[in-house]
Design an enzyme around this catalytic site. Structure first.
Site, short mmCIF file in Angstrom:
data_model
loop_
_atom_site.label_atom_id
_atom_site.label_comp_id
_atom_site.label_asym_id
_atom_site.label_seq_id
_atom_site.Cartn_x
_atom_site.Cartn_y
_atom_site.Cartn_z
N GLU A 1 0.85 -1.15 0.02
CA GLU A 1 -0.13 0.09 -0.01
C GLU A 1 0.82 1.34 0.06
O GLU A 1 0.51 2.17 -0.45
CB GLU A 1 -0.97 0.06 1.16
CG GLU A 1 -1.95 -1.04 1.22
CD GLU A 1 -1.77 -2.28 1.74
OE1 GLU A 1 -2.67 -3.10 1.71
OE2 GLU A 1 -0.49 -2.64 2.10
N PHE B 1 -12.28 -7.54 13.56
CA PHE B 1 -10.95 -7.86 12.72
C PHE B 1 -10.62 -6.83 11.77
O PHE B 1 -11.22 -6.47 10.87
CB PHE B 1 -11.27 -9.31 12.12
CG PHE B 1 -10.14 -9.77 11.12
CD1 PHE B 1 -9.24 -10.11 11.65
CD2 PHE B 1 -10.29 -9.64 9.80
CE1 PHE B 1 -7.99 -10.68 10.86
CE2 PHE B 1 -9.28 -10.31 8.74
CZ PHE B 1 -8.16 -10.56 9.45
N GLN B 2 -9.40 -6.37 11.58
CA GLN B 2 -8.77 -5.42 10.91
C GLN B 2 -9.39 -4.24 10.90
O GLN B 2 -9.56 -3.32 9.78
CB GLN B 2 -8.76 -5.84 9.28
CG GLN B 2 -7.82 -7.10 9.14
CD GLN B 2 -7.61 -7.45 7.55
OE1 GLN B 2 -8.48 -7.17 6.76
NE2 GLN B 2 -6.35 -7.86 7.33
N LYS C 1 -17.90 -1.25 4.88
CA LYS C 1 -18.10 -2.13 4.04
C LYS C 1 -19.75 -2.26 3.88
O LYS C 1 -20.18 -2.66 2.70
CB LYS C 1 -17.41 -3.52 4.66
CG LYS C 1 -17.72 -4.76 3.60
CD LYS C 1 -17.07 -5.87 4.24
CE LYS C 1 -17.20 -7.08 3.14
NZ LYS C 1 -16.37 -8.15 3.51
N MET D 1 23.84 9.36 3.89
CA MET D 1 23.65 10.72 4.48
C MET D 1 23.90 10.53 6.05
O MET D 1 24.72 11.18 6.69
CB MET D 1 22.14 11.48 4.23
CG MET D 1 22.14 12.73 4.74
SD MET D 1 23.31 13.86 4.01
CE MET D 1 22.29 14.46 2.50
#
Length: 622
Positions: free
Chosen positions: A90, A152-153, A202, A518
């Site tokens: 993602e 969940f999630q 959802k 760096m």
């Protein structure tokens, strides 16, 4: 010291035309459009999301499906107007949407599921927020009845991203989907561009609804000021017409507003010196004789000195970032400050503005030009000869350059400058973060806006490859290079699979010093060369973990390696000739090469070092 590839050109009026620039998304979205016929459809909420994205003008969505967003992926499969690109992470999808937006001026779109899918977008959302990128992130959320139950999630992505978005929404009623997505695109692309998150339950996707695209926007309290105040414009013009040591400090706002042509006119008419911040590279061609290059921590000596000695600094779409100002109290201490920005919150946030101007930069410059002409007619054109004599002396004495490595490895500055020269100004260059980012900003000539993409404000490692991917999707006819480091490359190189499968032939130059370069430079300078956890084992000696050539081959890309000076041009040319799949070039460079000039963090810009142990001697004021 090897002088950089861009010696200062003679200072004379520029005769070439300003580079072509597309209308930015902010301007297109703000202009009135013809009313469209009202379209009403009976659809699911998921289909409403797809139809809304189509009506909003989205062309490409970078995303990954998952449980909470899955209902939307079914109608997405049937869309003939949206191209979905399945990314491998993602974060890559978010950066790809950013690269697409930066290269095209359009709104970038990314999509993820709930929980970890959404939280993986936090970094690219924060990145877009810092750099003012128009981005719309669509995330799935658990069903409305489950919100707040630790389902969940489940993650409160609206709460998580509240400080790093321009605005965000939680949608639980499918009837609200078209209006919300329309508003998201409008907010993302108008005023100061930025990211907007739309989190959709959802249950809303699975419920039947009526799709009706809104014909007008009703956003009480959201009215970005684009037209500047005339009194402030007149005062800015008077100051610019009478200053003896003027500097225009150009920031990324000039590029976001599509104001490069107007900037070019102001530069030519005012005679002022110009510095372009990291986010503004390309806003004014580097070949313009009044362009001193980049200011700040790793800016040119001429740019830093000019700001310190200026009697007038006109900031155009810049925010006086700490990497530009150094120790703020000592920055341009004798200068009057004119600060123009679309975002009123930026005015006097860091440095107090003597003349604050709120407005769209193109409108600011459009109004400023005739006022400047009137002031010059009244006062006469200012005598800037002594100022330019001093500036030209700084440019001649302290040009950009680098030391040839003594360890037999390639000079990274040479590699990057040759990539820029052989690829040309019509190419797009996306960089990661670190030494290679600074060298790419210093040693590639940028002749047009939207040709330099980088993570400026957040400084996100792993930005280059997915951003280059998004840029190539948006600008398929341009050559797109990702200038990356061996550390950055290992964070997001899985998107090479995305590029290969989707026929997105980007080119990746891995500036491989086998180190977190760096950080290693700072350890050399400030930590007595104690190299704690900065050796990556990627390029020097017998071990290459991983072997980037083999890694590229495993992803279906072409892997090349360059280890000698004699092979640099031929290797770059070979990479340029391959255009049917991604190319990764592993350039083995010296780990002891450093980025110069340098102003250490938190010290005055007066203390700039041209090279290690060498400080420019200009007439400093206490």
């Amino acid at each position: 010291m090897v002088q950089g590839p861009h010696p200062a050109p003679p200072r004379r009026p520029a005769a070439t035309a300003a580079p072509e620039q597309r209308e930015p998304a902010a301007r297109l979205a703000a202009e009135p459009t013809r009313p469209r016929p009202v379209v009403t459809e009976q659809v699911t909420g998921a289909k409403s999301i797809v139809r809304s994205l189509e009506e909003a003008g989205a062309e490409v969505v970078f995303g990954i499906p998952g449980g909470a967003i899955l209902p939307t992926y079914d109608p997405l499969m049937d869309s003939t107007r949206l191209r979905h690109i399945l990314v491998r992470h993602e974060q890559g999808g978010g950066h790809a949407a950013t690269g697409y937006a930066q290269a095209t001026g359009k709104v970038g779109v990314c999509m993820a599921t709930s929980g970890p899918g959404a939280t993986n977008l936090v970094t690219p959302i924060a990145d877009a927020n810092m750099d003012s990128i128009p981005l719309v992130a669509i995330t799935g959320q658990v069903g409305a009845s489950l919100i707040g139950t630790d389902a969940f999630q489940e993650a409160d992505i609206v709460g998580i991203t509240l400080p790093i978005t321009k605005h965000n929404y939680l949608v639980t009623d499918p009837a609200d989907i078209p209006r919300t997505i329309a508003e998201a695109f409008h907010i993302a692309s108008t005023g100061r561009p930025g990211p907007v998150l739309v989190d959709i339950a959802k249950s809303a996707m699975q419920t039947d609804t009526t799709f009706t695209w809104p014909q007008q926007m009703d956003l009480p309290g959201y009215h970005p000021v684009t037209k500047p105040h005339g009194k402030q414009i007149r005062e800015a013009a008077r100051l610019l017409a009478t200053a003896r040591r003027p500097v225009l400090m150009v920031g990324g706002g000039v590029i976001r507003s599509g104001a490069s042509a107007e900037l070019r006119r102001l530069v030519d008419e005012s005679g002022a010196a110009v510095v372009t911040t990291l986010m503004a590279r390309g806003a004014l061609p580097d070949t313009h004789p009044q362009n001193l290059g980049m200011p700040g921590m790793h800016g040119t000596v001429a740019a830093v000195a000019a700001l310190q000695k200026a009697d007038l600094v006109v900031s155009l779409g810049a925010r006086f970032d700490d990497r530009v100002t150094g120790k703020l109290s000592s920055f341009a201490r004798n200068a009057t400050i004119v600060h123009a920005d679309i975002d009123p919150a930026e005015i006097s946030k860091n440095r107090t503005a003597d003349v604050p101007i709120v407005g769209d930069l193109r409108e600011v410059l459009t109004d400023l030009l005739p006022e400047l002409a009137r002031e010059q007619a009244h006062h006469g054109r200012p005598d800037l000869e002594a100022w330019w004599r001093q500036i030209d002396s700084w440019r001649e004495t302290f040009p950009l350059g680098y030391d040839e490595p003594t360890d037999g490895q390639l000079a990274p500055q040479h590699v990057i400058s040759r990539i820029g020269e052989l690829s040309g100004p019509e190419s797009i260059f996306a960089s990661g973060v670190g030494q290679h980012q600074m060298w790419a900003a210093q040693f590639i000539k940028y002749q047009r806006p939207n040709s330099w993409l980088n993570s400026g404000g957040l400084g996100t490692m792993g930005f280059a490859v997915p951003a280059a991917m998004g840029a190539k999707v948006g600008e398929p006819d341009r050559t797109v290079w990702a200038i990356d480091g061996d550390g950055c490359f290992q964070m997001t190189n899985q998107e090479l699979a995305t590029c290969t499968i989707n026929e997105i032939p980007i080119k990746v130059a891995v500036i491989n010093n086998s180190s977190l370069g760096m950080v290693r430079q700072w350890q050399t300078l400030f930590y007595e060369s104690r190299y704690s956890n900065t050796d990556l084992n990627t390029g020097h000696g017998t071990r290459r973990i991983p072997d980037f050539v083999k890694l590229a081959d495993s992803y279906g890309a072409v892997g090349l390696r360059c280890e000698t000076l004699a092979d640099v041009d031929a290797t770059i040319t070979r990479a340029m000739e391959i255009d049917d799949r991604p190319v990764v070039v592993d350039f083995t460079v010296s780990r002891d090469s450093m980025v110069w000039p340098m102003v250490a963090a938190g010290v005055p810009n007066d203390d700039i070092q041209y090279a290690r142990g060498i400080s420019p001697a200009w007439d400093r004021e206490d």
